[in-house]
Enzyme design. Structure first.
Site, PDB file in Angstrom:
ATOM      1  CB  SER A 177      -0.650   0.049   1.282  1.00 16.76           C
ATOM      2  OG  SER A 177      -1.433   1.308   1.505  1.00 16.76           O
ATOM      3  CE1 TYR A 190      -4.494  -2.419   4.769  1.00 16.32           C
ATOM      4  CE2 TYR A 190      -3.512  -0.027   4.409  1.00 16.32           C
ATOM      5  CZ  TYR A 190      -4.235  -1.131   3.926  1.00 16.32           C
ATOM      6  OH  TYR A 190      -4.339  -1.505   2.715  1.00 16.32           O
TER       7      TYR A 190
END
Length: 285
Positions: A177, A190
């Site tokens: 990401s 995350y």
């Protein structure tokens, strides 16, 4: 793709979300996309393959000639639709429900794929979850464990299960990401898992290249997937993606072609690298 939508406010109460409840629906394949046989005869296993980026990758892979196995948590209707989309291209599809954070399940899933589809050539580690919190003290031990269990432990487990079936010319592509590169104050755990995935990708590449297996990653920016309305409040969903240079969220179809490239012989001299479909944000790495 010239879709410039900023999406209306919406929220889903269950994670990781359901694509059939999103308004508007994500775009999983660009109109007029034509496969060129880049994955002809291959078998691919895609985790988180029921919807969002996973669905888009599955449909693109099928368009390129691959048979596709989907691993997903519990979004049965989304998975069934993705299976129909794959089969509509004339390719075979298998769907397997379970938790990638469970190593025994990963072993069972890979065994089922090889039994049903004959072999395994491409592994796409895409499954993930996120739980926004305002401060690090709000992240419980249970949440921390769960996020790491799904996002990075699951990738280790899937690679361990798949490796005995992979051979020279096989490919592994992991989803990381933009949050690894930019940081994310509201997604501390995350973003940390996504940093771990980059390190895992680079290290696994060095480990597997002697066997002729390439390992790369894709680091999406803000992409319109079920994870967004199931994670964020409605007002934040309404502005999701507006802060990148392109001023909009990306579509899963705009990410899937990165996976096609990295899974195919088009990227035969690329390993240990990361592609960045992120709406124009400049990142290092």
């Amino acid at each position: 793709m010239t879709d410039n939508r900023i999406n209306p406010p919406q929220h889903q109460d269950s994670m990781p979300g359901h694509e059939d409840q999103m308004t508007p629906a994500p775009i999983y394949i660009r109109p007029g996309y034509r496969g060129a046989g880049k994955l002809e005869g291959k078998v691919a296993l895609i985790t988180g393959g029921d919807s969002g980026i996973g669905r888009a990758v599955a449909v693109h892979f099928a368009q390129e000639g691959a048979d596709v196995a989907l691993v997903y948590l519990n979004e049965h209707e989304d998975a069934a639709k993705t299976v129909r989309l794959i089969e509509a291209t004339g390719r075979r599809a298998v769907s397997i429900a379970g938790d990638v954070g469970d190593e025994a399940f990963c072993q069972q899933a890979v065994s089922q794929v090889v039994k049903d589809l004959g072999h395994l050539d491409v592994l796409i580690n895409n499954a993930a979850e996120q739980h926004p919190q305002e401060t690090v003290t709000d992240i419980s031990a249970e949440q921390l464990q769960r996020t790491f269990q799904t996002n990075i432990f699951g990738q280790f487990y899937m690679v361990k299960a798949a490796l005995p079936h992979l051979k020279e010319g096989s490919a592994i592509v992991n989803t990381t990401s933009v949050t690894h590169y930019k940081g994310s104050g509201g997604l501390l755990d995350y973003a940390s898992t996504k940093g771990a995935i980059v390190a895992f990708t680079r290290s696994l590449s060095e480990n597997l290249l002697p066997q002729g297996i390439r390992v790369n990653a894709v680091a999406p920016g803000p992409i319109w997937t079920p994870l967004i309305p199931s994670t964020f409040p409605a007002d934040k969903v309404a502005t999701f993606g507006a802060d990148v240079p392109m001023k909009r969220p990306g579509q899963p179809a705009e990410v899937a072609t990165c996976f096609v490239f990295l899974a195919s012989e088009d990227s035969s001299y690329i390993s240990g690298q990361v592609l960045h479909p992120n709406g124009g944000e400049i990142v290092n790495g």
